[in-house]
Design an enzyme around this catalytic site. Structure first.
Site, PDB file in Angstrom:
ATOM      1  N   TYR A 111      36.245  46.635  47.291  1.00 19.06           N
ATOM      2  CA  TYR A 111      34.893  46.743  47.843  1.00 19.06           C
ATOM      3  C   TYR A 111      34.832  47.547  49.146  1.00 19.06           C
ATOM      4  O   TYR A 111      33.789  47.591  49.796  1.00 19.06           O
ATOM      5  CB  TYR A 111      34.337  45.336  48.102  1.00 19.06           C
ATOM      6  CG  TYR A 111      34.205  44.481  46.864  1.00 19.06           C
ATOM      7  CD1 TYR A 111      33.036  44.500  46.097  1.00 19.06           C
ATOM      8  CD2 TYR A 111      35.241  43.650  46.448  1.00 19.06           C
ATOM      9  CE1 TYR A 111      32.901  43.705  44.965  1.00 19.06           C
ATOM     10  CE2 TYR A 111      35.122  42.849  45.318  1.00 19.06           C
ATOM     11  CZ  TYR A 111      33.962  42.887  44.576  1.00 19.06           C
ATOM     12  OH  TYR A 111      33.831  42.106  43.458  1.00 19.06           O
ATOM     13  N   ASP A 112      35.936  48.153  49.554  1.00 24.52           N
ATOM     14  CA  ASP A 112      35.978  48.871  50.835  1.00 24.52           C
ATOM     15  C   ASP A 112      34.824  49.874  51.035  1.00 24.52           C
ATOM     16  O   ASP A 112      34.285  49.966  52.137  1.00 24.52           O
ATOM     17  CB  ASP A 112      37.324  49.595  51.016  1.00 24.52           C
ATOM     18  CG  ASP A 112      38.429  48.649  51.468  1.00 24.52           C
ATOM     19  OD1 ASP A 112      38.107  47.515  51.889  1.00 24.52           O
ATOM     20  OD2 ASP A 112      39.612  49.027  51.390  1.00 24.52           O
ATOM     21  N   THR A 152      52.303  40.492  43.066  1.00 23.83           N
ATOM     22  CA  THR A 152      51.042  41.168  42.740  1.00 23.83           C
ATOM     23  C   THR A 152      51.312  42.460  41.989  1.00 23.83           C
ATOM     24  O   THR A 152      52.389  43.039  42.095  1.00 23.83           O
ATOM     25  CB  THR A 152      50.207  41.491  43.998  1.00 23.83           C
ATOM     26  OG1 THR A 152      48.959  42.036  43.590  1.00 23.83           O
ATOM     27  CG2 THR A 152      50.885  42.495  44.907  1.00 23.83           C
ATOM     28  N   ARG A 176      43.604  40.956  55.714  1.00 21.67           N
ATOM     29  CA  ARG A 176      45.002  40.913  55.275  1.00 21.67           C
ATOM     30  C   ARG A 176      45.942  41.160  56.456  1.00 21.67           C
ATOM     31  O   ARG A 176      46.951  40.498  56.603  1.00 21.67           O
ATOM     32  CB  ARG A 176      45.208  41.970  54.177  1.00 21.67           C
ATOM     33  CG  ARG A 176      46.573  41.939  53.513  1.00 21.67           C
ATOM     34  CD  ARG A 176      46.595  42.766  52.257  1.00 21.67           C
ATOM     35  NE  ARG A 176      45.655  42.244  51.269  1.00 21.67           N
ATOM     36  CZ  ARG A 176      44.456  42.765  51.020  1.00 21.67           C
ATOM     37  NH1 ARG A 176      44.044  43.862  51.641  1.00 21.67           N
ATOM     38  NH2 ARG A 176      43.649  42.213  50.141  1.00 21.67           N
ATOM     39  N   GLU A 186      47.066  32.970  35.407  1.00 23.62           N
ATOM     40  CA  GLU A 186      45.655  32.616  35.351  1.00 23.62           C
ATOM     41  C   GLU A 186      45.241  32.052  36.706  1.00 23.62           C
ATOM     42  O   GLU A 186      45.817  31.056  37.164  1.00 23.62           O
ATOM     43  CB  GLU A 186      45.431  31.577  34.245  1.00 23.62           C
ATOM     44  CG  GLU A 186      44.019  31.594  33.742  1.00 23.62           C
ATOM     45  CD  GLU A 186      43.705  30.370  32.895  1.00 23.62           C
ATOM     46  OE1 GLU A 186      42.543  29.967  32.866  1.00 23.62           O
ATOM     47  OE2 GLU A 186      44.663  29.830  32.288  1.00 23.62           O
ATOM     48  N   ASP A 188      45.942  36.130  48.127  1.00 19.86           N
ATOM     49  CA  ASP A 188      44.709  35.996  47.358  1.00 19.86           C
ATOM     50  C   ASP A 188      43.569  36.274  48.324  1.00 19.86           C
ATOM     51  O   ASP A 188      43.535  35.723  49.432  1.00 19.86           O
ATOM     52  CB  ASP A 188      44.558  34.627  46.708  1.00 19.86           C
ATOM     53  CG  ASP A 188      43.545  34.707  45.581  1.00 19.86           C
ATOM     54  OD1 ASP A 188      43.869  35.307  44.535  1.00 19.86           O
ATOM     55  OD2 ASP A 188      42.403  34.217  45.753  1.00 19.86           O
ATOM     56  N   SER A 189      42.688  37.152  47.913  1.00 21.09           N
ATOM     57  CA  SER A 189      41.680  37.604  48.865  1.00 21.09           C
ATOM     58  C   SER A 189      40.382  37.922  48.152  1.00 21.09           C
ATOM     59  O   SER A 189      40.336  37.964  46.914  1.00 21.09           O
ATOM     60  CB  SER A 189      42.209  38.850  49.586  1.00 21.09           C
ATOM     61  OG  SER A 189      42.784  39.744  48.661  1.00 21.09           O
ATOM     62  N   GLU A 239      47.746  47.832  42.873  1.00 14.50           N
ATOM     63  CA  GLU A 239      48.293  48.983  43.613  1.00 14.50           C
ATOM     64  C   GLU A 239      47.806  49.021  45.056  1.00 14.50           C
ATOM     65  O   GLU A 239      48.579  49.288  45.971  1.00 14.50           O
ATOM     66  CB  GLU A 239      47.836  50.281  42.954  1.00 14.50           C
ATOM     67  CG  GLU A 239      48.845  50.851  41.997  1.00 14.50           C
ATOM     68  CD  GLU A 239      48.319  52.121  41.355  1.00 14.50           C
ATOM     69  OE1 GLU A 239      47.827  53.001  42.089  1.00 14.50           O
ATOM     70  OE2 GLU A 239      48.368  52.207  40.115  1.00 14.50           O
TER      71      GLU A 239
END
Ligand code: IMP
Length: 201
Positions: free
Chosen positions: A159-160, A9, A186, A39, A68-69, A12
């Site tokens: 989105y936190d 990934t 996570r 992609e 992936d989240s 950051e």
């Protein structure tokens, strides 16, 4: 048990959290010296995590960890979902201009689409995966909560600032890092994956 994993990934926010979650596990996290443009054309979190890990493994030949989240909002038919990182640019729901950051454009789009929507329930979902060519392992985690009416807090990422975990009055961005790790999608997924990795011993 593995003692080194390459991280697939460039985000950051994710790097920070993943390194923190692996602390004390005896596994060293390596960061790739180049970021690969993978992609994400899969139709599920698992498929996208696999595509990312496989791409890095093929270049570096080191057992690779991918995450992936995303944020799932039932009232928006499950969007942003697997499109969470680039939700602002999707034609679904109308595109949102990037005035400051992509994270902020994503947040603005969610708040716009949630105007007047009563059911504000949502959840974060993460699929974490280790891929090493001839074998792989994965685990999933979920964190339930709701969408606030405005962003609050400076911590975390994505989105936190608009996600309030169930049982909390603060948003995810207002929690201390170790508080987020305890309840986050996570954190849960990664702790399960570590249990599975221990069985490889
Ligand atoms: P990915 O890199 O395709 O997995 O995209 C994940 C996206 O989901 C991120 O860019 C964020 O927008 C969102 N996301 C995933 N995990 C979190 C989190 O812990 N907090 C806030 N947003 C998250």
């Amino acid at each position: 048990m593995l003692n080194k994993l390459l991280l697939a990934t460039t985000s950051e926010g994710k790097v920070r959290e993943i390194k923190r979650l692996f602390e004390g596990s005896g596994i060293e996290i390596l960061i790739a010296d180049q970021s690969l443009q993978v992609e994400e054309k899969g139709l599920s979190f698992l498929e996208n995590a696999y595509l990312k890990a496989k791409a890095y493994y093929e270049v570096y030949g080191i057992p690779t960890f991918a995450d992936d989240s995303g944020l799932v909002i039932p009232a928006l038919d499950g969007y942003p979902g697997i499109y969470s990182s680039r939700f602002y640019s999707l034609s679904w729901g109308g595109q949102e201009p990037v005035e400051t950051t992509r994270d902020m454009a994503n947040i603005k789009k969610v708040l716009r689409l949630m105007e007047g929507v009563e059911d504000r329930s949502a959840y974060f979902f993460a699929c974490v995966l280790v891929y090493a060519g001839d074998w792989g392992l994965w685990a999933e985690g979920r964190c339930d909560g709701s969408i606030t009416y405005e962003p609050r807090g400076e911590g975390g990422f994505g989105y936190d600032p608009i996600f309030q975990p169930e049982g909390y009055t603060k948003t995810m961005a207002e929690l201390r890092p170790e508080e987020k790790d305890k309840i986050s999608h996570r954190g849960k997924a990664l702790r399960r994956l570590l249990e599975l990795l221990k069985m490889l011993k």
